[in-house]
Design a protein around this motif. Structure first.
Motif, PDB file in Angstrom:
ATOM      1  N   GLN A 150      -3.928 -14.420  -1.073  1.00 27.50           N
ATOM      2  CA  GLN A 150      -2.544 -14.892  -0.964  1.00 27.50           C
ATOM      3  C   GLN A 150      -1.756 -14.140   0.102  1.00 27.50           C
ATOM      4  O   GLN A 150      -0.620 -14.507   0.398  1.00 27.50           O
ATOM      5  CB  GLN A 150      -1.836 -14.747  -2.318  1.00 27.50           C
ATOM      6  N   GLY A 151      -2.319 -13.060   0.648  1.00 25.08           N
ATOM      7  CA  GLY A 151      -1.662 -12.337   1.728  1.00 25.08           C
ATOM      8  C   GLY A 151      -0.921 -11.090   1.316  1.00 25.08           C
ATOM      9  O   GLY A 151      -0.187 -10.515   2.125  1.00 25.08           O
ATOM     10  N   LEU A 152      -1.109 -10.613   0.088  1.00 24.15           N
ATOM     11  CA  LEU A 152      -0.396  -9.422  -0.371  1.00 24.15           C
ATOM     12  C   LEU A 152      -1.075  -8.154   0.148  1.00 24.15           C
ATOM     13  O   LEU A 152      -2.298  -8.097   0.284  1.00 24.15           O
ATOM     14  CB  LEU A 152      -0.336  -9.374  -1.896  1.00 24.15           C
ATOM     15  N   SER A 153      -0.272  -7.135   0.421  1.00 23.36           N
ATOM     16  CA  SER A 153      -0.784  -5.823   0.814  1.00 23.36           C
ATOM     17  C   SER A 153      -1.243  -5.065  -0.428  1.00 23.36           C
ATOM     18  O   SER A 153      -0.951  -5.467  -1.566  1.00 23.36           O
ATOM     19  CB  SER A 153       0.302  -5.020   1.526  1.00 23.36           C
ATOM     20  N   ASN A 154      -1.931  -3.957  -0.225  1.00 22.84           N
ATOM     21  CA  ASN A 154      -2.371  -3.147  -1.366  1.00 22.84           C
ATOM     22  C   ASN A 154      -1.190  -2.680  -2.206  1.00 22.84           C
ATOM     23  O   ASN A 154      -1.246  -2.684  -3.443  1.00 22.84           O
ATOM     24  CB  ASN A 154      -3.168  -1.931  -0.882  1.00 22.84           C
ATOM     25  N   ASN A 155      -0.112  -2.250  -1.555  1.00 22.09           N
ATOM     26  CA  ASN A 155       1.062  -1.798  -2.297  1.00 22.09           C
ATOM     27  C   ASN A 155       1.696  -2.934  -3.091  1.00 22.09           C
ATOM     28  O   ASN A 155       2.141  -2.736  -4.234  1.00 22.09           O
ATOM     29  CB  ASN A 155       2.090  -1.183  -1.345  1.00 22.09           C
ATOM     30  N   GLU A 156       1.733  -4.121  -2.512  1.00 21.32           N
ATOM     31  CA  GLU A 156       2.292  -5.277  -3.218  1.00 21.32           C
ATOM     32  C   GLU A 156       1.414  -5.669  -4.407  1.00 21.32           C
ATOM     33  O   GLU A 156       1.919  -6.039  -5.469  1.00 21.32           O
ATOM     34  CB  GLU A 156       2.441  -6.452  -2.255  1.00 21.32           C
ATOM     35  N   ILE A 157       0.095  -5.564  -4.229  1.00 21.93           N
ATOM     36  CA  ILE A 157      -0.815  -5.867  -5.328  1.00 21.93           C
ATOM     37  C   ILE A 157      -0.619  -4.869  -6.467  1.00 21.93           C
ATOM     38  O   ILE A 157      -0.561  -5.237  -7.646  1.00 21.93           O
ATOM     39  CB  ILE A 157      -2.275  -5.846  -4.840  1.00 21.93           C
ATOM     40  N   ALA A 158      -0.498  -3.587  -6.110  1.00 22.31           N
ATOM     41  CA  ALA A 158      -0.285  -2.558  -7.129  1.00 22.31           C
ATOM     42  C   ALA A 158       0.995  -2.831  -7.913  1.00 22.31           C
ATOM     43  O   ALA A 158       1.032  -2.711  -9.145  1.00 22.31           O
ATOM     44  CB  ALA A 158      -0.236  -1.181  -6.478  1.00 22.31           C
TER      45      ALA A 158
ATOM     46  N   ILE B 294      -2.329   2.453  -7.043  1.00 25.90           N
ATOM     47  CA  ILE B 294      -2.882   2.103  -5.739  1.00 25.90           C
ATOM     48  C   ILE B 294      -4.355   2.488  -5.669  1.00 25.90           C
ATOM     49  O   ILE B 294      -5.166   1.786  -5.046  1.00 25.90           O
ATOM     50  CB  ILE B 294      -2.069   2.756  -4.600  1.00 25.90           C
ATOM     51  N   ASN B 295      -4.746   3.579  -6.320  1.00 21.22           N
ATOM     52  CA  ASN B 295      -6.152   3.984  -6.327  1.00 21.22           C
ATOM     53  C   ASN B 295      -7.016   2.980  -7.079  1.00 21.22           C
ATOM     54  O   ASN B 295      -8.152   2.698  -6.682  1.00 21.22           O
ATOM     55  CB  ASN B 295      -6.309   5.377  -6.933  1.00 21.22           C
ATOM     56  N   SER B 296      -6.486   2.432  -8.175  1.00 18.92           N
ATOM     57  CA  SER B 296      -7.231   1.406  -8.914  1.00 18.92           C
ATOM     58  C   SER B 296      -7.403   0.156  -8.065  1.00 18.92           C
ATOM     59  O   SER B 296      -8.484  -0.457  -8.045  1.00 18.92           O
ATOM     60  CB  SER B 296      -6.517   1.060 -10.218  1.00 18.92           C
ATOM     61  N   VAL B 297      -6.346  -0.230  -7.369  1.00 21.32           N
ATOM     62  CA  VAL B 297      -6.430  -1.398  -6.485  1.00 21.32           C
ATOM     63  C   VAL B 297      -7.518  -1.190  -5.437  1.00 21.32           C
ATOM     64  O   VAL B 297      -8.359  -2.067  -5.193  1.00 21.32           O
ATOM     65  CB  VAL B 297      -5.069  -1.677  -5.810  1.00 21.32           C
ATOM     66  N   LYS B 298      -7.517  -0.013  -4.805  1.00 17.96           N
ATOM     67  CA  LYS B 298      -8.522   0.270  -3.777  1.00 17.96           C
ATOM     68  C   LYS B 298      -9.926   0.276  -4.359  1.00 17.96           C
ATOM     69  O   LYS B 298     -10.889  -0.175  -3.710  1.00 17.96           O
ATOM     70  CB  LYS B 298      -8.210   1.606  -3.111  1.00 17.96           C
TER      71      LYS B 298
END
Length: 222
Positions: free
Chosen positions: A161-169, A176-180
């Motif tokens: 959908q185009g979200l950044s890692n921070n936006e996903i978190a 953020i570590n879980s997202v990564k």
């Protein structure tokens, strides 16, 4: 607990595979729950028919999105609203209940227990699942056949959908570590090494929403 008439249930999710998975999961209980698929407009979710309960599936959506929840709770043809999720962060549970939801149910519930919980909500109770840890998650999600876990699939859907890692978190209430970590394991499973490759793979494999919900006044994140 069994109702004289089946509960009319609308499922709020923008992914057809998720909605169809719930329909299939509840098929054996159609004498107790009738699923009504949600119709959406470009501006806000609209339930097409009168329903007793809206089940808000958080896959690919903003967890704890008070704007969407408030809209659904205030809809004239909706009875109660129930959140259906794997994320049991205490703050998310509290905020959802304060917004007016009548149930906060785990995706690890087997179909029989999900139906029983919906019947209790319909009877007037407010139900919060006991946190079920790492049990198997019911239903369907994009990428399941490729071996993606629900969390890996959701992160990949949000990348698509185009979200950044921070936006996903922020949207999923994950660190953020879980997202990564989910990105790394998800990339390995689908055989990509970059975000652009992941987006292309996601577009080709059904990770774009079938409907895109844009609720006036909503914000990404919490």
């Amino acid at each position: 607990m069994k109702n004289a008439n089946p509960i009319r249930l609308a499922v709020v999710d923008d992914y057809e595979v998720v909605v169809n998975g719930l329909v299939k999961m509840l098929e054996r209980y159609k004498d107790r729950v009738v699923v009504v698929e949600l119709d959406t407009t470009p501006q806000e979710p609209e339930v097409a028919e009168q329903c007793d309960i809206v089940l808000y599936d958080t896959f690919g959506q903003a967890h704890g999105d008070e704007v969407t929840l408030s809209h659904l709770i205030g809809a004239p043809n909706v009875g109660d609203v129930v959140v259906y999720t794997w994320n049991f962060q205490p703050d998310l549970v509290r905020r959802s209940l304060e917004a007016g939801v009548k149930g906060y149910l785990s995706k690890t519930l087997p179909a029989s227990e999900l139906v029983a919980a919906l019947e209790r909500v319909h009877a007037g109770e407010t139900i919060v699942s006991a946190e079920v840890g790492t049990g198997p998650i019911a239903g369907e999600w994009p990428g399941r056949e490729e071996g993606l876990t629900p969390r890996e699939a959701e992160v990949l859907a949000l990348i698509t959908q185009g979200l950044s890692n921070n936006e996903i978190a922020a949207q999923t209430h994950l660190s953020i570590n879980s997202v990564k970590s989910y990105i790394r394991t998800g990339y390995r499973k689908i055989g990509v090494t970059s975000r652009s490759q992941a987006v292309l793979w996601g577009v080709r494999h059904g990770f774009e929403p079938d409907h895109r919900r844009i609720v006036a006044g909503s914000q990404n994140g919490l």
